[in-house]
Write a protein that holds these residues in place. Sequence first.
Motif, PDB file in Angstrom:
ATOM      1  N   GLY A  94       0.761  -1.242   0.000  1.00 14.37           N
ATOM      2  CA  GLY A  94       0.000   0.000   0.000  1.00 14.37           C
ATOM      3  C   GLY A  94       0.787   1.286   0.000  1.00 14.37           C
ATOM      4  N   CYS A  95       2.099   1.233  -0.128  1.00  8.91           N
ATOM      5  CA  CYS A  95       2.892   2.469  -0.202  1.00  8.91           C
ATOM      6  C   CYS A  95       2.570   3.202  -1.503  1.00  8.91           C
ATOM      7  CB  CYS A  95       4.386   2.153  -0.162  1.00  8.91           C
ATOM      8  SG  CYS A  95       4.923   1.446   1.393  1.00  8.91           S
ATOM      9  N   ALA A  96       2.696   4.503  -1.501  1.00  8.70           N
ATOM     10  CA  ALA A  96       2.445   5.307  -2.701  1.00  8.70           C
ATOM     11  C   ALA A  96       3.574   5.105  -3.705  1.00  8.70           C
ATOM     12  CB  ALA A  96       2.335   6.778  -2.330  1.00  8.70           C
ATOM     13  N   VAL A  97       3.219   4.676  -4.920  1.00  2.00           N
ATOM     14  CA  VAL A  97       4.230   4.501  -5.961  1.00  2.00           C
ATOM     15  C   VAL A  97       4.629   5.864  -6.515  1.00  2.00           C
ATOM     16  CG1 VAL A  97       3.532   2.156  -6.569  1.00  2.00           C
ATOM     17  CG2 VAL A  97       2.485   4.077  -7.755  1.00  2.00           C
ATOM     18  N   GLN A  98       5.823   5.926  -7.093  1.00  2.00           N
ATOM     19  CA  GLN A  98       6.373   7.171  -7.619  1.00  2.00           C
ATOM     20  C   GLN A  98       6.759   6.981  -9.078  1.00  2.00           C
ATOM     21  OE1 GLN A  98       6.558   9.925  -5.550  1.00  2.00           O
ATOM     22  NE2 GLN A  98       5.512   8.581  -4.105  1.00  2.00           N
ATOM     23  N   PRO A  99       6.563   8.002  -9.926  1.00  4.75           N
ATOM     24  CA  PRO A  99       6.948   7.870 -11.334  1.00  4.75           C
ATOM     25  C   PRO A  99       8.466   7.859 -11.481  1.00  4.75           C
ATOM     26  CG  PRO A  99       6.203  10.094 -10.887  1.00  4.75           C
ATOM     27  CD  PRO A  99       5.974   9.300  -9.631  1.00  4.75           C
ATOM     28  N   ALA A 100       8.945   7.019 -12.399  1.00  6.09           N
ATOM     29  CA  ALA A 100      10.366   6.933 -12.724  1.00  6.09           C
ATOM     30  C   ALA A 100      10.461   6.583 -14.205  1.00  6.09           C
ATOM     31  CB  ALA A 100      11.061   5.886 -11.862  1.00  6.09           C
ATOM     32  N   GLY A 101      10.451   7.588 -15.052  1.00  3.48           N
ATOM     33  CA  GLY A 101      10.453   7.354 -16.498  1.00  3.48           C
ATOM     34  C   GLY A 101       9.150   6.710 -16.915  1.00  3.48           C
ATOM     35  N   ASP A 102       9.240   5.542 -17.573  1.00  3.09           N
ATOM     36  CA  ASP A 102       8.025   4.854 -18.012  1.00  3.09           C
ATOM     37  C   ASP A 102       7.588   3.778 -17.012  1.00  3.09           C
ATOM     38  OD1 ASP A 102      10.066   3.077 -18.485  1.00  3.09           O
ATOM     39  OD2 ASP A 102       9.464   2.604 -20.532  1.00  3.09           O
ATOM     40  N   GLU A 103       8.030   3.929 -15.756  1.00  2.00           N
ATOM     41  CA  GLU A 103       7.668   2.980 -14.701  1.00  2.00           C
ATOM     42  C   GLU A 103       7.121   3.726 -13.493  1.00  2.00           C
ATOM     43  OE1 GLU A 103      11.024  -0.457 -15.475  1.00  2.00           O
ATOM     44  OE2 GLU A 103      11.506   1.151 -14.075  1.00  2.00           O
ATOM     45  N   LEU A 104       6.464   2.961 -12.629  1.00  3.14           N
ATOM     46  CA  LEU A 104       6.033   3.450 -11.327  1.00  3.14           C
ATOM     47  C   LEU A 104       6.742   2.559 -10.311  1.00  3.14           C
ATOM     48  CD1 LEU A 104       2.236   3.827 -12.133  1.00  3.14           C
ATOM     49  CD2 LEU A 104       3.933   5.660 -11.931  1.00  3.14           C
ATOM     50  N   ARG A 105       7.457   3.175  -9.374  1.00  6.84           N
ATOM     51  CA  ARG A 105       8.271   2.419  -8.421  1.00  6.84           C
ATOM     52  C   ARG A 105       7.782   2.635  -7.001  1.00  6.84           C
ATOM     53  NH1 ARG A 105      13.443   0.726 -10.288  1.00  6.84           N
ATOM     54  NH2 ARG A 105      13.651   1.189 -12.501  1.00  6.84           N
ATOM     55  N   CYS A 106       7.817   1.563  -6.225  1.00  4.08           N
ATOM     56  CA  CYS A 106       7.454   1.639  -4.816  1.00  4.08           C
ATOM     57  C   CYS A 106       8.726   1.908  -4.007  1.00  4.08           C
ATOM     58  CB  CYS A 106       6.807   0.339  -4.363  1.00  4.08           C
ATOM     59  SG  CYS A 106       6.392   0.387  -2.603  1.00  4.08           S
ATOM     60  N   PRO A 107       8.777   3.030  -3.292  1.00  5.29           N
ATOM     61  CA  PRO A 107       9.973   3.354  -2.523  1.00  5.29           C
ATOM     62  C   PRO A 107      10.126   2.525  -1.247  1.00  5.29           C
ATOM     63  CG  PRO A 107       8.313   5.026  -2.165  1.00  5.29           C
ATOM     64  CD  PRO A 107       7.769   4.090  -3.220  1.00  5.29           C
ATOM     65  N   CYS A 108       9.086   1.842  -0.830  1.00  9.82           N
ATOM     66  CA  CYS A 108       9.149   1.085   0.426  1.00  9.82           C
ATOM     67  C   CYS A 108       9.839  -0.266   0.285  1.00  9.82           C
ATOM     68  CB  CYS A 108       7.740   0.884   0.982  1.00  9.82           C
ATOM     69  SG  CYS A 108       6.928   2.428   1.430  1.00  9.82           S
ATOM     70  N   HIS A 109       9.473  -1.034  -0.727  1.00 11.17           N
ATOM     71  CA  HIS A 109      10.008  -2.388  -0.850  1.00 11.17           C
ATOM     72  C   HIS A 109      10.535  -2.710  -2.236  1.00 11.17           C
ATOM     73  CE1 HIS A 109       7.126  -2.632   2.595  1.00 11.17           C
ATOM     74  NE2 HIS A 109       8.250  -3.018   3.149  1.00 11.17           N
ATOM     75  N   GLY A 110      10.528  -1.736  -3.150  1.00 17.28           N
ATOM     76  CA  GLY A 110      11.177  -1.905  -4.440  1.00 17.28           C
ATOM     77  C   GLY A 110      10.358  -2.487  -5.576  1.00 17.28           C
ATOM     78  N   SER A 111       9.062  -2.667  -5.420  1.00 17.40           N
ATOM     79  CA  SER A 111       8.258  -3.162  -6.543  1.00 17.40           C
ATOM     80  C   SER A 111       8.283  -2.138  -7.671  1.00 17.40           C
ATOM     81  CB  SER A 111       6.810  -3.402  -6.117  1.00 17.40           C
ATOM     82  OG  SER A 111       6.736  -4.469  -5.202  1.00 17.40           O
ATOM     83  N   VAL A 112       8.223  -2.642  -8.911  1.00 16.32           N
ATOM     84  CA  VAL A 112       8.227  -1.786 -10.091  1.00 16.32           C
ATOM     85  C   VAL A 112       7.054  -2.190 -10.975  1.00 16.32           C
ATOM     86  CG1 VAL A 112       9.544  -1.051 -12.118  1.00 16.32           C
ATOM     87  CG2 VAL A 112      10.739  -1.581  -9.980  1.00 16.32           C
TER      88      VAL A 112
END
Length: 144
Positions: A94-112
């Motif tokens: 449930g962490c807020a994902v963040q944009p990173a180019g053409d991906e969305l990354r989870c800063p908490c546990h590293g899901s992409v």
Amino acid sequence: MDAFPTGTRRRTLVAATAASAGALALTACGRGGGGGGDTSDDPGVRPGEELAALADVPVGEPTFARTESGGEAFLYRSDETTVTAYGAACTHRGCAVQPAGDELRCPCHGSVFEAATGEVVSGPATRALPAVRVKIENDRIVAE
């Protein structure tokens, strides 16, 4: 005379601070407590809610949107007339994902996640971001 023997007050303060920091870290990693497994698929976006003006969503870039009721999603415009949307919370915890180019990354546990499809690129998340049905209506992006 001091109620605490020398050094006890400092150890108590350090232990309380460490406990508070641990509770804060756990709160940041999940919505709604529990701490276990994948989270809900409900991004909180309701039918009829406006997410953004079409002009505010550049082609090929994920764009964050929050509705008046507090729903959160990432919009992705693949061309001039096609917009998709996905919930903004990682399906792992449930962490807020963040944009990173053409991906969305989870800063908490590293899901992409792939920004254009919401699909998992790498875990620990095992489920795609929840899709939010949207349409373009009078140059506005609106949830269906």
